[in-house]
Write a protein that holds these residues in place. Structure first.
Motif, PDB file in Angstrom:
ATOM      1  N   THR A  19     -10.689   4.466   7.325  1.00  0.00           N
ATOM      2  CA  THR A  19      -9.994   5.732   7.089  1.00  0.00           C
ATOM      3  C   THR A  19      -9.790   6.521   8.377  1.00  0.00           C
ATOM      4  OG1 THR A  19     -10.932   5.814   4.867  1.00  0.00           O
ATOM      5  CG2 THR A  19      -9.979   7.847   5.692  1.00  0.00           C
ATOM      6  N   LYS A  20     -10.780   6.527   9.236  1.00  0.00           N
ATOM      7  CA  LYS A  20     -10.673   7.266  10.501  1.00  0.00           C
ATOM      8  C   LYS A  20      -9.539   6.702  11.358  1.00  0.00           C
ATOM      9  CE  LYS A  20     -13.331   8.622  14.558  1.00  0.00           C
ATOM     10  NZ  LYS A  20     -14.625   8.505  15.250  1.00  0.00           N
ATOM     11  N   SER A  21      -9.476   5.384  11.462  1.00  0.00           N
ATOM     12  CA  SER A  21      -8.427   4.739  12.262  1.00  0.00           C
ATOM     13  C   SER A  21      -7.052   4.909  11.625  1.00  0.00           C
ATOM     14  CB  SER A  21      -8.739   3.258  12.443  1.00  0.00           C
ATOM     15  OG  SER A  21      -9.944   3.091  13.139  1.00  0.00           O
ATOM     16  N   ALA A  22      -7.003   4.818  10.295  1.00  0.00           N
ATOM     17  CA  ALA A  22      -5.732   4.998   9.583  1.00  0.00           C
ATOM     18  C   ALA A  22      -5.208   6.416   9.771  1.00  0.00           C
ATOM     19  CB  ALA A  22      -5.910   4.690   8.100  1.00  0.00           C
ATOM     20  N   SER A  23      -6.092   7.397   9.705  1.00  0.00           N
ATOM     21  CA  SER A  23      -5.649   8.781   9.877  1.00  0.00           C
ATOM     22  C   SER A  23      -5.149   9.015  11.303  1.00  0.00           C
ATOM     23  CB  SER A  23      -6.774   9.765   9.520  1.00  0.00           C
ATOM     24  OG  SER A  23      -7.847   9.660  10.426  1.00  0.00           O
ATOM     25  N   ALA A  24      -5.791   8.391  12.292  1.00  0.00           N
ATOM     26  CA  ALA A  24      -5.334   8.514  13.677  1.00  0.00           C
ATOM     27  C   ALA A  24      -3.952   7.878  13.847  1.00  0.00           C
ATOM     28  CB  ALA A  24      -6.337   7.867  14.625  1.00  0.00           C
ATOM     29  N   LEU A  25      -3.742   6.730  13.226  1.00  0.00           N
ATOM     30  CA  LEU A  25      -2.449   6.050  13.311  1.00  0.00           C
ATOM     31  C   LEU A  25      -1.337   6.898  12.702  1.00  0.00           C
ATOM     32  CD1 LEU A  25      -0.894   3.326  13.923  1.00  0.00           C
ATOM     33  CD2 LEU A  25      -1.323   2.775  11.540  1.00  0.00           C
ATOM     34  N   LEU A  26      -1.620   7.534  11.568  1.00  0.00           N
ATOM     35  CA  LEU A  26      -0.613   8.341  10.868  1.00  0.00           C
ATOM     36  C   LEU A  26      -0.478   9.753  11.422  1.00  0.00           C
ATOM     37  CD1 LEU A  26      -1.446   7.330   7.189  1.00  0.00           C
ATOM     38  CD2 LEU A  26       0.497   6.549   8.571  1.00  0.00           C
ATOM     39  N   GLY A  27      -1.460  10.188  12.189  1.00  0.00           N
ATOM     40  CA  GLY A  27      -1.426  11.552  12.716  1.00  0.00           C
ATOM     41  C   GLY A  27      -1.788  12.596  11.681  1.00  0.00           C
ATOM     42  N   SER A  29      -5.245  14.125   9.082  1.00  0.00           N
ATOM     43  CA  SER A  29      -6.702  14.200   9.070  1.00  0.00           C
ATOM     44  C   SER A  29      -7.297  13.178   8.108  1.00  0.00           C
ATOM     45  CB  SER A  29      -7.159  15.604   8.672  1.00  0.00           C
ATOM     46  OG  SER A  29      -6.826  15.854   7.319  1.00  0.00           O
ATOM     47  N   LYS A  30      -8.557  12.851   8.337  1.00  0.00           N
ATOM     48  CA  LYS A  30      -9.278  11.942   7.444  1.00  0.00           C
ATOM     49  C   LYS A  30      -9.347  12.558   6.044  1.00  0.00           C
ATOM     50  CE  LYS A  30     -13.824   9.908   6.677  1.00  0.00           C
ATOM     51  NZ  LYS A  30     -13.952  10.490   5.356  1.00  0.00           N
ATOM     52  N   SER A  31      -9.557  13.865   5.966  1.00  0.00           N
ATOM     53  CA  SER A  31      -9.665  14.522   4.660  1.00  0.00           C
ATOM     54  C   SER A  31      -8.340  14.471   3.894  1.00  0.00           C
ATOM     55  CB  SER A  31     -10.142  15.969   4.796  1.00  0.00           C
ATOM     56  OG  SER A  31      -9.193  16.751   5.474  1.00  0.00           O
ATOM     57  N   TYR A  32      -7.204  14.447   4.606  1.00  0.00           N
ATOM     58  CA  TYR A  32      -5.909  14.311   3.946  1.00  0.00           C
ATOM     59  C   TYR A  32      -5.848  12.978   3.213  1.00  0.00           C
ATOM     60  CZ  TYR A  32      -0.874  13.781   3.304  1.00  0.00           C
ATOM     61  OH  TYR A  32       0.370  13.566   2.765  1.00  0.00           O
ATOM     62  N   LEU A  33      -6.245  11.892   3.881  1.00  0.00           N
ATOM     63  CA  LEU A  33      -6.250  10.576   3.236  1.00  0.00           C
ATOM     64  C   LEU A  33      -7.263  10.521   2.098  1.00  0.00           C
ATOM     65  CD1 LEU A  33      -5.838   8.071   6.213  1.00  0.00           C
ATOM     66  CD2 LEU A  33      -4.130   8.768   4.520  1.00  0.00           C
ATOM     67  N   ASP A  34      -8.429  11.155   2.301  1.00  0.00           N
ATOM     68  CA  ASP A  34      -9.437  11.205   1.232  1.00  0.00           C
ATOM     69  C   ASP A  34      -8.850  11.866  -0.017  1.00  0.00           C
ATOM     70  OD1 ASP A  34     -11.276  10.060   2.992  1.00  0.00           O
ATOM     71  OD2 ASP A  34     -12.223  11.984   3.486  1.00  0.00           O
ATOM     72  N   LYS A  35      -8.159  12.971   0.165  1.00  0.00           N
ATOM     73  CA  LYS A  35      -7.570  13.706  -0.964  1.00  0.00           C
ATOM     74  C   LYS A  35      -6.455  12.898  -1.627  1.00  0.00           C
ATOM     75  CE  LYS A  35      -8.708  18.159   1.005  1.00  0.00           C
ATOM     76  NZ  LYS A  35      -8.220  19.299   1.774  1.00  0.00           N
ATOM     77  N   LYS A  36      -5.647  12.222  -0.817  1.00  0.00           N
ATOM     78  CA  LYS A  36      -4.554  11.421  -1.368  1.00  0.00           C
ATOM     79  C   LYS A  36      -5.081  10.233  -2.177  1.00  0.00           C
ATOM     80  CE  LYS A  36      -0.887  13.608  -0.227  1.00  0.00           C
ATOM     81  NZ  LYS A  36      -0.045  14.151  -1.276  1.00  0.00           N
ATOM     82  N   ARG A  37      -6.232   9.699  -1.812  1.00  0.00           N
ATOM     83  CA  ARG A  37      -6.809   8.604  -2.596  1.00  0.00           C
ATOM     84  C   ARG A  37      -7.209   9.088  -3.982  1.00  0.00           C
ATOM     85  NH1 ARG A  37      -9.605   7.414   1.928  1.00  0.00           N
ATOM     86  NH2 ARG A  37     -11.561   8.105   1.037  1.00  0.00           N
ATOM     87  N   VAL A  38      -7.666  10.311  -4.069  1.00  0.00           N
ATOM     88  CA  VAL A  38      -8.090  10.867  -5.357  1.00  0.00           C
ATOM     89  C   VAL A  38      -6.888  11.329  -6.174  1.00  0.00           C
ATOM     90  CG1 VAL A  38      -9.394  12.733  -6.461  1.00  0.00           C
ATOM     91  CG2 VAL A  38     -10.346  11.560  -4.478  1.00  0.00           C
ATOM     92  N   ALA A  39      -6.000  12.095  -5.552  1.00  0.00           N
ATOM     93  CA  ALA A  39      -4.878  12.705  -6.262  1.00  0.00           C
ATOM     94  C   ALA A  39      -3.683  11.774  -6.409  1.00  0.00           C
ATOM     95  CB  ALA A  39      -4.439  13.980  -5.533  1.00  0.00           C
ATOM     96  N   GLY A  40      -3.612  10.746  -5.573  1.00  0.00           N
ATOM     97  CA  GLY A  40      -2.452   9.856  -5.571  1.00  0.00           C
ATOM     98  C   GLY A  40      -1.419  10.314  -4.565  1.00  0.00           C
TER      99      GLY A  40
END
Length: 113
Positions: A19-27, A29-40
């Motif tokens: 998740t940390k590397s994916a968030s860096a690639l996309l520009g 935050s890690k918490s944005y990806l965390d939230k998107k995994r839960v909310a879709g």
């Protein structure tokens, strides 16, 4: 950036990112990806035990789906209880997909162009 290369039995090589590397690639935050995994609405991911991994190709496809030529191509959508739910931006294709998959009635979705 931590990268994992995984080969499956059909000789398909995937570059998997945490998740940390994916968030860096996309520009984002890690918490944005965390939230998107839960909310879709986020990129596809793998769950292996407690680890969350993203295929670099899925990240690139997800990002490409958010490319617009102008702001008029983006729609503001609000979902949820009596339209008091979360707002999100989507393009026309994503909006059509959301309506097709919606578990809520279309009356609960408000779109502003």
């Amino acid at each position: 950036m931590e990268t994992f290369i995984q080969t499956n039995p059909v000789n398909c090589t995937a570059e998997l990112l945490n998740t940390k590397s994916a968030s860096a690639l996309l520009g984002v935050s890690k918490s944005y990806l965390d939230k998107k995994r839960v909310a879709g609405g986020g990129p596809k991911f793998f769950k292996v035990g407690r680890r969350v991994l993203y295929d670099r190709r899925d990240l690139e496809l997800w990002l490409a789906g958010r490319q617009y030529g102008s702001t008029s191509e983006v729609y503001l959508v609000q979902c949820g209880e009596s339209l008091g739910g979360e707002f999100f931006l989507c393009n026309l294709g994503e909006m059509q997909t959301a309506f097709a998959k919606a578990t809520m009635s279309t009356a609960e979705m408000m779109i502003k162009a």
